[in-house]
Design an enzyme around this catalytic site. Structure first.
Site, PDB file in Angstrom:
ATOM      1  N   HIS A  34       0.865  -1.182   0.000  1.00  0.00           N
ATOM      2  CA  HIS A  34       0.000   0.000   0.000  1.00  0.00           C
ATOM      3  C   HIS A  34       0.909   1.242   0.000  1.00  0.00           C
ATOM      4  O   HIS A  34       2.138   1.107  -0.070  1.00  0.00           O
ATOM      5  CB  HIS A  34      -0.947  -0.024   1.205  1.00  0.00           C
ATOM      6  CG  HIS A  34      -0.252  -0.286   2.511  1.00  0.00           C
ATOM      7  ND1 HIS A  34       0.669   0.588   3.062  1.00  0.00           N
ATOM      8  CD2 HIS A  34      -0.309  -1.333   3.377  1.00  0.00           C
ATOM      9  CE1 HIS A  34       1.111   0.117   4.199  1.00  0.00           C
ATOM     10  NE2 HIS A  34       0.555  -1.070   4.423  1.00  0.00           N
ATOM     11  N   GLY A  36       1.913   3.102   2.259  1.00  0.00           N
ATOM     12  CA  GLY A  36       2.928   3.109   3.317  1.00  0.00           C
ATOM     13  C   GLY A  36       4.214   2.473   2.817  1.00  0.00           C
ATOM     14  O   GLY A  36       5.307   3.038   2.958  1.00  0.00           O
ATOM     15  N   HIS A  37       4.083   1.288   2.203  1.00  0.00           N
ATOM     16  CA  HIS A  37       5.264   0.619   1.642  1.00  0.00           C
ATOM     17  C   HIS A  37       5.873   1.479   0.523  1.00  0.00           C
ATOM     18  O   HIS A  37       7.091   1.649   0.446  1.00  0.00           O
ATOM     19  CB  HIS A  37       4.881  -0.730   1.026  1.00  0.00           C
ATOM     20  CG  HIS A  37       4.284  -1.710   1.994  1.00  0.00           C
ATOM     21  ND1 HIS A  37       2.956  -2.062   1.962  1.00  0.00           N
ATOM     22  CD2 HIS A  37       4.842  -2.414   3.003  1.00  0.00           C
ATOM     23  CE1 HIS A  37       2.729  -2.955   2.910  1.00  0.00           C
ATOM     24  NE2 HIS A  37       3.843  -3.183   3.561  1.00  0.00           N
ATOM     25  N   LYS A 150       5.549   3.405  11.535  1.00  0.00           N
ATOM     26  CA  LYS A 150       4.284   2.738  11.915  1.00  0.00           C
ATOM     27  C   LYS A 150       4.566   1.555  12.854  1.00  0.00           C
ATOM     28  O   LYS A 150       3.859   1.334  13.826  1.00  0.00           O
ATOM     29  CB  LYS A 150       3.587   2.280  10.632  1.00  0.00           C
ATOM     30  CG  LYS A 150       2.684   1.084  10.737  1.00  0.00           C
ATOM     31  CD  LYS A 150       1.318   1.489  11.184  1.00  0.00           C
ATOM     32  CE  LYS A 150       0.270   0.412  11.072  1.00  0.00           C
ATOM     33  NZ  LYS A 150       0.689  -0.946  11.267  1.00  0.00           N
ATOM     34  N   GLN A 154       9.517  -2.173  16.097  1.00  0.00           N
ATOM     35  CA  GLN A 154      10.303  -2.975  15.145  1.00  0.00           C
ATOM     36  C   GLN A 154      11.529  -2.179  14.667  1.00  0.00           C
ATOM     37  O   GLN A 154      12.644  -2.707  14.599  1.00  0.00           O
ATOM     38  CB  GLN A 154       9.425  -3.352  13.954  1.00  0.00           C
ATOM     39  CG  GLN A 154      10.191  -3.937  12.788  1.00  0.00           C
ATOM     40  CD  GLN A 154       9.263  -4.489  11.722  1.00  0.00           C
ATOM     41  OE1 GLN A 154       8.788  -5.600  11.844  1.00  0.00           O
ATOM     42  NE2 GLN A 154       8.990  -3.712  10.688  1.00  0.00           N
ATOM     43  N   ARG A 188      -3.235  -5.418   6.812  1.00  0.00           N
ATOM     44  CA  ARG A 188      -4.340  -6.116   7.487  1.00  0.00           C
ATOM     45  C   ARG A 188      -5.667  -5.367   7.373  1.00  0.00           C
ATOM     46  O   ARG A 188      -6.723  -5.967   7.621  1.00  0.00           O
ATOM     47  CB  ARG A 188      -3.998  -6.343   8.957  1.00  0.00           C
ATOM     48  CG  ARG A 188      -2.879  -7.361   9.174  1.00  0.00           C
ATOM     49  CD  ARG A 188      -2.625  -7.572  10.665  1.00  0.00           C
ATOM     50  NE  ARG A 188      -1.658  -8.639  10.910  1.00  0.00           N
ATOM     51  CZ  ARG A 188      -0.344  -8.454  11.029  1.00  0.00           C
ATOM     52  NH1 ARG A 188       0.162  -7.241  10.910  1.00  0.00           N
ATOM     53  NH2 ARG A 188       0.464  -9.462  11.261  1.00  0.00           N
TER      54      ARG A 188
END
Ligand code: AMP
Length: 281
Positions: A34, A36-37, A150, A154, A188
């Site tokens: 999406h 974001g990527h 986001k 991580q 998701r």
């Protein structure tokens, strides 16, 4: 755009660019791409000569087999999106390329960074993340690698990993991309019904509410207000809503102006687990 499925082919191709002293940027993903990527791909394209995007749904980072099995997959669409962005290389390995010795689970000495927030609710998750990113770094050997804010924890874990193992790769964080309503984009999200999307929106709204009010009200009061509001929606099951030091993710009960502070939320909307965060200062 070149697509590789095998380590050896990818390594051979990248070594040609390295010989020409080209800077290699790397964006690891689990696919179902999406905006974001794609924002990370664009960021990488801005300051690298060659961009490699990997698509690999990493089995060792899923603590919930249901989540792994239902993880969305759209390989053809992903490839088309990467091509239209101008990404040079896509790496889509099989599990046997990433884990030639089988799906062993490694443990890494993450200490408190691995025990709070996501670490507390997804046992083993960050061990799996480190395992796969470390392995992908070995295969791709990029100069720079890009991760989204986001997934704030991580990103912190990856920064810990490169420092701990002295890996000479620059780690760069990209801003959270949201839709017009404020919902943080996530692969998701496509599993949410329209009603669940309305519920999911309340997560980012809660963070924005805290951001607007933290100067005039204690975090404890704001947290209670948010949790009681979210409790009214039966589709939402909050796992955590915490304020933490954004450097080491130590949980904070009150604002400490000497630190950089973020607010972190995780909740299940129906059976879809979502996370979001906001850095207050
Ligand atoms: P994933 O495919 O979910 O593993 O994500 C791959 C990368 O994209 C990770 O570094 C994520 O943090 C990043 N990412 C995912 N969603 C967003 C978003 N909404 N905005 C910015 N980056 C994101």
């Amino acid at each position: 755009m070149k697509i590789f499925h095998f380590n050896a082919d990818l390594i051979e191709n990248i070594s040609l660019f390295k010989k020409e002293e080209k800077t290699v940027g790397f964006v690891p993903t689990m696919g179902s791409l999406h905006q974001g990527h794609l924002s990370l791909i664009r960021l990488a394209m801005k300051n690298c000569d060659i961009v490699v995007c990997s698509i690999f749904v990493n089995p060792t980072q899923f603590n919930d087999p249901g989540d792994f099995n239902s993880y969305p997959k759209h390989e053809e669409k992903d490839i088309a999106l990467l091509k239209s962005e101008g990404c040079e290389i896509v790496f889509i390995p099989k599990v046997s390329e990433v884990y030639p010795d089988g799906l062993v689970h490694n443990d890494f000495p993450l200490k408190q960074l691995g025990n709070v927030l996501e670490g507390a609710f997804r046992p083993g998750h960050f061990n799996g993340v480190i395992q796969v990113v470390k392995r992908l770094f070995e295969i791709v050997s990029p100069d720079k690698a890009y991760f989204g804010i986001k997934d704030f924890q991580q990103l912190a874990v990856i920064r810990w990993m490169v420092e701990y193992y002295k890996i000479p790769i620059e780690i760069i964080g990209g801003s959270i991309i949201r839709d017009k309503s404020g919902l943080a984009l996530s692969s998701r999200n496509e599993r949410l019904s329209n009603d669940e999307k309305e519920s999911a929106l309340k997560l980012s709204k809660s963070l924005f509410y805290i951001e607007e009010n933290y100067k005039n009200e204690t975090f404890s009061v704001l947290r209670t207000n948010v949790l009681s509001e979210l409790k009214k929606d039966p589709a939402i099951e909050v796992e955590y809503l915490e304020m933490a030091n954004s450097k080491d993710l130590a949980i904070l009960n009150s604002i400490d102006e000497a630190l950089s502070v973020g607010v972190f939320i995780a909740a299940k909307i129906g059976d879809v687990r979502l996370i979001d965060n906001i850095i207050l200062f």
